[in-house]
Every structure is written in structure tokens, then in C-alpha cells.
Write an enzyme that holds these catalytic residues in place. Structure first.
Site, PDB file in Angstrom:
ATOM      1  N   ARG A 157       0.838  -1.209   0.000  1.00 56.80           N
ATOM      2  CA  ARG A 157       0.000   0.000   0.000  1.00 56.80           C
ATOM      3  C   ARG A 157       0.868   1.252   0.000  1.00 56.80           C
ATOM      4  O   ARG A 157       0.496   2.297  -0.497  1.00 56.80           O
ATOM      5  CB  ARG A 157      -0.976   0.026   1.184  1.00 56.80           C
ATOM      6  CG  ARG A 157      -1.828   1.290   1.195  1.00 56.80           C
ATOM      7  CD  ARG A 157      -3.022   1.274   2.142  1.00 56.80           C
ATOM      8  NE  ARG A 157      -2.786   0.582   3.376  1.00 56.80           N
ATOM      9  CZ  ARG A 157      -1.965   0.998   4.350  1.00 56.80           C
ATOM     10  NH1 ARG A 157      -1.318   2.141   4.232  1.00 56.80           N
ATOM     11  NH2 ARG A 157      -1.814   0.276   5.436  1.00 56.80           N
ATOM     12  N   TYR A 168     -15.403  16.185 -15.416  1.00 53.39           N
ATOM     13  CA  TYR A 168     -15.874  14.798 -15.385  1.00 53.39           C
ATOM     14  C   TYR A 168     -16.982  14.670 -14.332  1.00 53.39           C
ATOM     15  O   TYR A 168     -16.888  15.232 -13.236  1.00 53.39           O
ATOM     16  CB  TYR A 168     -14.683  13.896 -15.045  1.00 53.39           C
ATOM     17  CG  TYR A 168     -14.997  12.441 -15.036  1.00 53.39           C
ATOM     18  CD1 TYR A 168     -15.291  11.768 -16.222  1.00 53.39           C
ATOM     19  CD2 TYR A 168     -15.017  11.711 -13.851  1.00 53.39           C
ATOM     20  CE1 TYR A 168     -15.596  10.416 -16.222  1.00 53.39           C
ATOM     21  CE2 TYR A 168     -15.311  10.369 -13.842  1.00 53.39           C
ATOM     22  CZ  TYR A 168     -15.603   9.722 -15.028  1.00 53.39           C
ATOM     23  OH  TYR A 168     -15.900   8.388 -15.025  1.00 53.39           O
ATOM     24  N   ASP A 210      -6.663  18.323 -14.508  1.00 56.73           N
ATOM     25  CA  ASP A 210      -6.970  16.944 -14.888  1.00 56.73           C
ATOM     26  C   ASP A 210      -6.697  16.857 -16.390  1.00 56.73           C
ATOM     27  O   ASP A 210      -7.451  17.383 -17.201  1.00 56.73           O
ATOM     28  CB  ASP A 210      -8.434  16.636 -14.556  1.00 56.73           C
ATOM     29  CG  ASP A 210      -8.838  15.214 -14.937  1.00 56.73           C
ATOM     30  OD1 ASP A 210      -8.166  14.609 -15.809  1.00 56.73           O
ATOM     31  OD2 ASP A 210      -9.835  14.715 -14.385  1.00 56.73           O
ATOM     32  N   LYS A 212      -7.934   5.737 -19.261  1.00 58.52           N
ATOM     33  CA  LYS A 212      -8.363   6.188 -20.585  1.00 58.52           C
ATOM     34  C   LYS A 212      -7.232   6.059 -21.600  1.00 58.52           C
ATOM     35  O   LYS A 212      -6.770   4.969 -21.832  1.00 58.52           O
ATOM     36  CB  LYS A 212      -8.895   7.623 -20.473  1.00 58.52           C
ATOM     37  CG  LYS A 212      -9.893   7.819 -19.320  1.00 58.52           C
ATOM     38  CD  LYS A 212     -11.185   7.081 -19.538  1.00 58.52           C
ATOM     39  CE  LYS A 212     -12.110   7.120 -18.318  1.00 58.52           C
ATOM     40  NZ  LYS A 212     -12.387   8.449 -17.792  1.00 58.52           N
TER      41      LYS A 212
HETATM   42  C1  PLP Z   1     -12.628   8.904 -16.540  1.00 55.28           C
HETATM   43  C2  PLP Z   1     -12.199  10.212 -16.007  1.00 55.28           C
HETATM   44  C3  PLP Z   1     -11.930  10.378 -14.643  1.00 55.28           C
HETATM   45  C4  PLP Z   1     -12.115   9.255 -13.657  1.00 55.28           C
HETATM   46  O1  PLP Z   1     -11.220   8.217 -13.921  1.00 55.28           O
HETATM   47  P1  PLP Z   1     -11.474   6.704 -13.432  1.00 55.28           P
HETATM   48  O2  PLP Z   1     -10.214   6.036 -13.808  1.00 55.28           O
HETATM   49  O3  PLP Z   1     -12.685   6.205 -14.152  1.00 55.28           O
HETATM   50  O4  PLP Z   1     -11.708   6.778 -11.970  1.00 55.28           O
HETATM   51  C5  PLP Z   1     -11.522  11.621 -14.194  1.00 55.28           C
HETATM   52  N1  PLP Z   1     -11.388  12.656 -15.046  1.00 55.28           N
HETATM   53  C6  PLP Z   1     -11.636  12.543 -16.357  1.00 55.28           C
HETATM   54  C7  PLP Z   1     -11.468  13.718 -17.240  1.00 55.28           C
HETATM   55  C8  PLP Z   1     -12.048  11.316 -16.892  1.00 55.28           C
HETATM   56  O5  PLP Z   1     -12.315  11.199 -18.189  1.00 55.28           O
END
Ligand code: PLP
Length: 399
Positions: A57, A110, A182, A207
Site C-alpha cells: 500500500r 468529469y 486533470d 483512458k
Molecule cells: C474517466 C475520467 C476520470 C475518472 O477516472 P477513473 O479512472 O474512471 O476513476 C476523471 N477525469 C476525467 C477527465 C475522466 O475522463
């Protein structure tokens, strides 16, 4: 003297067999615990005098390796892997805010990030204000004396609006605020936030970076070493750690990221042009196009690296939307993005289902509105599939 043979036990692990050659592929380190030689060595590890893993962890080789690579790609000194993109968003809030702090954030982030900002942060004693980040004046006007952080995404989902990053970085710099970006949609090949005044960059590695829809992981990195340490502590203490297997898959996906990204962006531009020529398509949104609502910002912020996402709107309602989705061939209707293969999303039923009808209409998100996450397939196949899908929707409208 006769040697008494040592007893063996099936229970005990054997050392890994020695080899003068080394594996080409990174091994999967599934061990949760690491064995130290003695108390002095354990002391040295915990005090940072010797490098070594102790408990997964708190860190493990698969995470360290991917975090190091992503930090390099983002121009960050140090980063940390997280169990998901949302775990990275959470680490930012949990690690960098104090009760009473105010956060200014994009109003088209998001969906789950918006939910954290709207519901969870206020419950925990943080105040939040959501603004249109393509409007620098709105961002500046939202800043209060107790504001501590601005959270932005460079390109919004699914309307693909572009944030005024230079102006936002300027506001953050002048007011002494933490700028968190982000960067999931843009990726380090499209935009590198830390090169443009951001303090922290986060990703959903799930992604484009992972790229194969088989790993859920996230990443957070900071320019400042104190912030990086705070993020890492938040990940370890709140248990946001990524698993070795997910990190292993993320590493494998990353090897082809540049190739996938370049091909997907080229395909996206070609599909933008193709969709514009199809009867029944009302509008196409792609950053960098002259008719994009933030055309000037696109050029200034993205510099021609316009990404793999294309949104479009067709005539009609639910019946036409269903017809399009059913007739899209191999293009999966799935609520994700960044897969190696092209996927279609229908924001009304997925990402924006919690958003009120009125707010959706204000964003231009109708039943006929779709977002494509363009993959690396042969672009001619994608054109054929989209032509059939749009033609089926048009047909459904006539029936
Ligand atoms: C998908 C996404 C998230 C969240 O990511 P996860 O891996 O699904 O938790 C956060 N920000 C953006 C812009 C995303 O496309």
C-alpha cells in the site's frame, strides 16, 4: 561430523532462481510485503537511508516504475499511481486542502469530479464554486480570500470546450492558488500543464494512457516536492494505492501510447471532415476547427494538437439516437474514452443523465448529441460505419 540435513517445508517460499540474464518484460510484483534482513535495515528503509519496499500500500515496484515514466512525460519531478482517476482527484482534495478552504472548479468537469465538488466536499467542510473555465473573467470573479485551489480540465466532456489555461494560470499565480489540471483528455502529448504554470497534474490512466479498457488506474504529480509528498501521503493513508497488476497493464499500454495517440488524432480530424458531409448531421465539434466556439483558445492552448475526441449532433430524438447506436457496426456504445478501438457515447443517457434537462439544453446536449472517442482503426472502416449509422438514424426519422 555429519551434517544433519535441513528440513524443507512446502509452506516456505524458495528464493527466486538466480539468472545472469534478466527478464525483458517487467515482472509482476504481487507481493504485498517485503522481507528485510534485520531491524537496522528496517530502520534504514523507513528513515530513507536505504531504498526498499516494505508494504505494497505504501509502494511497490510496478507502481514506482509507471509513476516515474508518467512523471517524466509530464515534466514532473515525482508522481504517484492511484487506484483510479477518481482516486487521483480524491488524493488532490484529501492531501492538499484544509477544512474551510474554497475550491474553484470547471462546471463541465468529469461527472464524478462534479459530484465530489457538489456533494462530498461541502459535506466535509470545503466550499466550492463551479464556473465556465473558458471564461477567465468568471474564474477570476469566483476567487475569494479563502480560495486555495483551482481545478480545471483543458478540454471539456462532451462539448469539447477549451479552458483559458494561460489566463487561469495567471490568476492562480497572482493570487497564490494551487492550480490542478486533470489532463486525461489532452494527455501529455497534447498539453503539459506543469510547463504552463500548473502546480499539480492528474490523470485517469484508465483512458488514453492505458488505452485498452482493461485497467482502472490514475496518477497524480506535483511540481513542488512538498505537494508531491502530500499527495503520496494521502494515497498511502487513505488507501488509494494502485494494484501491481493494474500498474503492470498500464505500463504495457503506455509503450504504444504515442503511436496510438498520433493515429487516433489523425483519424479524429478525418472523421470530423467526414461527418460534416453526411446528410442529417447538424453540427460537428472538434477543437481546432474554425467553427469551434473557442477557436482562438484552441490554437493558443492546444497548438494544433486537437485530440481524439469528436462530438456531433444529428436531427431527431430518442428513436434516431437508438437507430444510430444500433447501426454503428463495430463501434461500441460504451461509457468510456481512450480505448484503442473507437467508442460512442450518448451523454443524455450516460455522463449527463444526472444533469437537468434545462442545463443539458444550455450545453447543447440533446438526444441527438454523441461523442466519439476515436481509436486507431483503419479510418475507411470508421467512415463506413459512421455513414451507415447516420443513414439509419435519418431513415428512422422518415419512418
Ligand atoms: C474517466 C475520467 C476520470 C475518472 O477516472 P477513473 O479512472 O474512471 O476513476 C476523471 N477525469 C476525467 C477527465 C475522466 O475522463
Amino acid at each position: 561430523m555429519t551434517d544433519t540435513p535441513r528440513r524443507r517445508s512446502i509452506v516456505r517460499r524458495s528464493p527466486v532462481p538466480g539468472s545472469v540474464s534478466s527478464p525483458v518484460v517487467t515482472p509482476l510484483f504481487s507481493s504485498v510485503v517485503y522481507r528485510s534482513v534485520d531491524a537496522d535495515q528496517m530502520d534504514a528503509q523507513y528513515e530513507g537511508r536505504s531504498a526498499g519496499f516494505t508494504y505494497s500500500r505504501e509502494g511497490h515496484p510496478n507502481a514506482a516504475l509507471v509513476a516515474d515514466r508518467l512523471a517524466w512525460m509530464e515534466g514532473a519531478g515525482h508522481g504517484v499511481m492511484t487506484a483510479s482517476g477518481m482516486a487521483a482527484v480524491s488524493a488532490v482534495f484529501l492531501g492538499l486542502l484544509r477544512a474551510g478552504d474554497h475550491v474553484v472548479a470547471g462546471n463541465q468537469l468529469y461527472g464524478r469530479s462534479l459530484r465530489l465538488l457538489n456533494q462530498d466536499l461541502p459535506r466535509l467542510g470545503f466550499e466550492t464554486t463551479l464556473v465556465d473555465t473558458s471564461d477567465a473573467g468568471a474564474v477570476a470573479a469566483a476567487v475569494r480570500p479563502e480560495t486555495r485551489m483551482i481545478l480545471a480540465e483543458v478540454v471539456s466532456n462532451p462539448t469539447l470546450r477549451v479552458a483559458d489555461m494561460p489566463a487561469i494560470a495567471d490568476i492562480a499565480g497572482r493570487r497564490g492558488l494551487l492550480l490542478v489540471v486533470d489532463n486525461t483528455f489532452t494527455t501529455p502529448l497534447g498539453y503539459r500543464p506543469l510547463d504552463h504554470g500548473a502546480d499539480v497534474v492528474i490523470h485517469s490512466v484508465t483512458k488514453l494512457l492505458g488505452g485498452h479498457s482493461d485497467v482502472l488506474a490514475g496518477f497524480a504529480a506535483a511540481r513542488d516536492v512538498e505537494h508531491a509528498r502530500a499527495l503520496e501521503d494521502a494515497v498511502v493513508s487513505w488507501g488509494l494505492t494502485a494494484s501491481p497488476w493494474d500498474c503492470w497493464l498500464a505500463e504495457r499500454g503506455l509503450h504504444t501510447f504515442e503511436l496510438r495517440y498520433e493515429r487516433a488524432c489523425r483519424n479524429a480530424k478525418a472523421l470530423c471532415d467526414h461527418l460534416r458531409g453526411l446528410p442529417g448531421v447538424k453540427r460537428v465539434v472538434y477543437p481546432g476547427e474554425p467553427d469551434h466556439p473557442d477557436a482562438a483558445l484552441c490554437e493558443r492552448v492546444l497548438g494544433g494538437r486537437n485530440g481524439n475526441m469528436v462530438s456531433f449532433e444529428i436531427e431527431g430524438g430518442r428513436a434516431q439516437a437508438n437507430a444510430l447506436l444500433r447501426n454503428a457496426g463495430g463501434i461500441a456504445f460504451a461509457p468510456t474514452l481512450g480505448d484503442v478501438s473507437t467508442t460512442l457515447s450518448h451523454p443524455v443517457t450516460s455522463s449527463h443523465r444526472e444533469v437537468s434537462g434545462q442545463a443539458r439544453r444550455a450545453l447543447g446536449i440533446t438526444e441527438g448529441f454523441f461523442r466519439l472517442s476515436v481509436g486507431v482503426e483503419d479510418v475507411e472502416l470508421l467512415k463506413e460505419e459512421l455513414s451507415s449509422a447516420v443513414a439509419a438514424a435519418l431513415e428512422a426519422g422518415r419512418a
